[in-house]
Design a protein around this motif. Structure first.
Motif, short mmCIF file in Angstrom:
data_model
loop_
_atom_site.label_atom_id
_atom_site.label_comp_id
_atom_site.label_asym_id
_atom_site.label_seq_id
_atom_site.Cartn_x
_atom_site.Cartn_y
_atom_site.Cartn_z
N ALA A 98 40.07 45.88 37.63
CA ALA A 98 39.73 45.49 39.01
C ALA A 98 39.43 46.61 39.81
CB ALA A 98 40.44 44.41 39.43
N LYS A 130 48.82 42.13 30.11
CA LYS A 130 47.28 41.52 30.47
C LYS A 130 47.39 41.95 31.91
CE LYS A 130 44.43 37.90 29.63
NZ LYS A 130 44.24 36.98 30.62
N GLU A 159 44.38 43.92 33.80
CA GLU A 159 43.30 43.35 34.65
C GLU A 159 43.39 44.00 36.04
OE1 GLU A 159 44.48 39.09 34.08
OE2 GLU A 159 43.05 39.00 32.31
N TYR A 160 44.46 44.31 36.29
CA TYR A 160 44.77 45.05 37.79
C TYR A 160 44.08 46.28 37.68
CZ TYR A 160 46.80 48.65 40.80
OH TYR A 160 47.05 49.44 41.50
N VAL A 211 39.71 44.24 27.91
CA VAL A 211 41.39 43.85 28.16
C VAL A 211 41.96 43.64 26.89
CG1 VAL A 211 42.61 41.64 28.88
CG2 VAL A 211 40.71 42.28 30.36
#
Length: 106
Positions: free
Chosen positions: A104, A96, A100-101, A64
């Motif tokens: 994932a 951020k 993170e998307y 990240v």
């Protein structure tokens, strides 16, 4: 009257205790900030597919922070010779959420 006042007070306290939700998802932010002009979710366009990025950084505890810095400052050499433009105008919080998307999508 006392019951009504107490009910209103409790209701207002409950409303202020609700968590603040992000107003936009990572996917929405990626579209809004023109990331999708160069990256596809499943396919390379100019830059790598988001799923390929997620696969490359799977299990990397620093992903990240590392990718957020790359999005903010731009970069080159990791995925080929075409550099990624910096995104200085995008907030760190939005970056951020987008990173993170992407991660994932693994």
């Amino acid at each position: 009257m006392m019951k009504l006042t107490l009910s209103i007070l409790l209701a207002s306290c409950a409303m202020t205790a609700l968590p603040v939700m992000a107003s936009e998802s990572g996917a929405d932010l990626a579209k809004k900030n023109n990331c999708m002009n160069c990256h596809g979710v499943d396919k390379k366009i100019v830059g790598p597919a988001f799923k390929d990025i997620a696969k490359k950084y799977k299990g990397n505890a620093e992903a990240v922070a590392l990718l957020s810095k790359k999005v903010k400052d731009g970069g080159s050499g990791v995925w080929g010779p075409i550099p990624m433009s910096p995104n200085k105008a995008v907030s760190d919080a939005d970056i951020k959420v987008m990173v993170e998307y992407v991660l994932a999508l693994n």
